[in-house]
Design an enzyme around this catalytic site. Structure first.
Site, mmCIF file in Angstrom:
data_model
loop_
_atom_site.group_PDB
_atom_site.id
_atom_site.type_symbol
_atom_site.label_atom_id
_atom_site.label_comp_id
_atom_site.label_asym_id
_atom_site.label_seq_id
_atom_site.Cartn_x
_atom_site.Cartn_y
_atom_site.Cartn_z
ATOM 1 N N GLY A 216 0.827 -1.204 0.000
ATOM 2 C CA GLY A 216 0.000 0.000 0.000
ATOM 3 C C GLY A 216 0.861 1.253 0.000
ATOM 4 C CB SER A 217 0.072 4.629 1.242
ATOM 5 O OG SER A 217 -1.118 4.719 0.484
ATOM 6 C CB VAL A 218 4.715 1.798 3.434
ATOM 7 C CG1 VAL A 218 3.880 1.887 4.698
ATOM 8 C CG2 VAL A 218 4.643 0.412 2.831
ATOM 9 C CG PHE A 219 5.877 1.180 -3.372
ATOM 10 C CD1 PHE A 219 7.092 0.526 -3.286
ATOM 11 C CD2 PHE A 219 5.481 1.659 -4.612
ATOM 12 C CE1 PHE A 219 7.897 0.348 -4.408
ATOM 13 C CE2 PHE A 219 6.268 1.490 -5.739
ATOM 14 C CZ PHE A 219 7.484 0.827 -5.637
ATOM 15 C CE LYS A 220 -0.013 6.588 -1.959
ATOM 16 N NZ LYS A 220 -1.216 7.114 -1.289
#
Length: 482
Positions: A216-220
């Site tokens: 999810g958004s930790v990859f941002k």
């Protein structure tokens, strides 16, 4: 000799020759493989005649062998049982060994070549032979905080020292009691193993390293790193942030979490997009940065599909195949085929914390002989440098904003600036989302980097995983002040 007898004689000769070849193949070619097989009970029973070395955390034995009056001379015991089970593994005469018990078996049994002199001395002096000790990098207070935070959920926590890569905590739930697999009661061992097999989620699986999950958004954070490293962006660069995005070449639409609006004018600074975790902004940003730059950055952080040996073997992490800009947009918010282990997620946070330098994670600090002589001391090694110190500083500024003003508020520690990023990953319809948090503290002098993963926890990374990360970081920082 008539023909039938000749054929029988030839057949017997061929079979006898095959038997001799097979025996030699097993004894010469496959001997080491079979001896190292975790399920080889003959080897294990032989090992039970020797006192196995201990596994040590903070000076305390978390796995040790005590003498008994039974047929098996020594009993393997785990005083803290489930607390360290994901790391120590078990040592069972029925099921072999797992975890550190398996990875460092030669040292623990005394079979390591570096212990030859010790073994020879034991033989000459008539002493009972014994194995060496394995000293882990884990911090007992941090491990306890991690396991307490995961109570009642399925998930994992990994904490790293960003300066050197030492693993301070590795927790996985649900957990199990290795004592019940390492007893001398065969029936009880089988009953407990059957209970574990029947569980909805196998407690013997170390979820910190043995599987990977959509981040999810930790990859941002990785997408932000690629954008900043290009030189075309700064934290203040204004980027598109539409309420709804139709992915290129498709009729598929992408919206923000809960259908929310990221910015009134459908554009916002990059730092704000990360702070509130704007999906549409990062999908467009990833497409603009391009697959090559994004893949190169992900691989520099360790997401190259290959596992590590720490010395436990880990699953690989990667961004998967990307066949179109639409797929790239979805991948840029940590969905589609992007997969991370919790260890890998912690490595991303640790690299940012360490001025852009990623250190190789390791779990064993020392290997010691029975007389406590150090056989091997782990020397920290650089894994890669995904970003420059300047980009790392920019990422830190953005991640501080996430915790101070955005989705990561639940990770705040009074009096200490924390940097972090939340993540909520969709799995499939009718299945609760995974939740994540990665971060480090203090932001201006990082001493601990952490990743928290909760499988199908529902809610968001901010309200499920961030509080666990806070307690883990706080436990370490308070311990450093003792």
């Amino acid at each position: 000799m008539n023909a039938p007898l000749r054929r029988v004689a030839i057949s017997v000769l061929v079979l006898f020759t095959l038997l001799i070849v097979n025996v030699n193949y097993i004894q010469v070619v496959r001997s080491e493989e079979l001896r190292g097989d975790a399920g080889n009970r003959r080897v294990i029973i032989e090992e039970y005649e020797r006192q196995r070395g201990s596994i040590v955390v903070d000076g305390t034995e978390v796995a040790l062998s005590t003498e008994t009056d039974g047929d098996l001379t020594f009993l393997r015991q785990y005083p803290a049982g489930p607390l360290y089970a994901a790391v120590t593994g078990y040592y069972s005469y029925l099921y072999g060994a797992s975890g550190i018990e398996r990875a460092e078996n030669d040292v623990l049994t005394g079979d390591d070549a570096r212990l030859f002199t010790q073994r020879l001395s034991d033989i000459l002096t008539g002493r009972n032979p014994s194995g060496g000790d394995v000293v882990l990098t884990l911090d007992a207070e941090v491990q306890e905080a991690a396991m307490a935070g995961l109570e009642g959920v399925t998930g994992a926590v990994v904490a790293l020292d960003p300066d050197n890569g030492a693993i301070l905590a590795m927790a996985s739930t649900p957990t199990y009691d290795p004592n019940l697999l390492s007893s001398h009661d065969s029936a009880a061992i089988r009953d407990y193993a059957a209970e574990l097999e029947a569980a909805d989620r196998d407690p013997r699986l170390n979820r910190a390293i043995s599987d990977n999950y959509p981040p999810g958004s930790v990859f941002k954070v990785v997408v932000s790193a690629a954008a900043l490293a290009s030189g075309d962006y700064t934290p203040d660069t204004v980027i598109p942030a539409p309420d709804l995005l139709t992915l290129p070449g498709t009729s598929t639409t992408l919206e923000n979490f809960g259908g929310s609006r990221c910015a009134a004018g459908e554009a916002q600074p990059l730092i704000d997009a990360l702070t509130i975790s704007c999906n549409t902004a990062f999908a467009l940003l990833g497409i603009e940065v391009g697959e090559d730059a994004l893949r190169e950055m992900a691989e520099a952080f360790g997401m190259d599909g290959e596992g590590l040996e720490i010395p436990l073997e880990t699953a690989g992490s990667s961004i998967g195949d990307i066949e179109s800009d639409a797929a790239l947009g979805q991948s840029s918010i940590g969905q589609r085929d992007v997969r991370m282990t919790p260890l890998q997620a912690a490595m991303v946070a640790a690299a940012v914390a360490n001025d852009g330098t990623l250190m190789t994670p390791y779990l064993v600090d020392q290997l010691r002989a029975p007389d406590l002589t150090v056989l091997e001391q782990t020397n920290p090694e650089e894994f890669s440098q995904p970003v420059s110190p300047e980009v790392a500083a920019q990422l830190t500024e953005m991640m501080v904003s996430v915790v101070a003003e955005g989705s990561g508020r639940a990770a705040r520690i009074p009096g200490i600036e924390v940097a972090g990023k939340t993540g909520t990953a969709q799995v499939s319809e009718d299945v609760a989302d995974h939740t994540w948090f990665i971060g480090f503290a203090p932001a201006d002098d990082p001493q601990i980097a952490v990743a928290v993963f909760v499988a199908n926890g529902g809610g968001t990374g901010g309200d499920v995983s961030a509080p666990i990360a806070r307690s883990v970081m706080q436990a370490y920082l308070e311990g450093q002040g003792d």
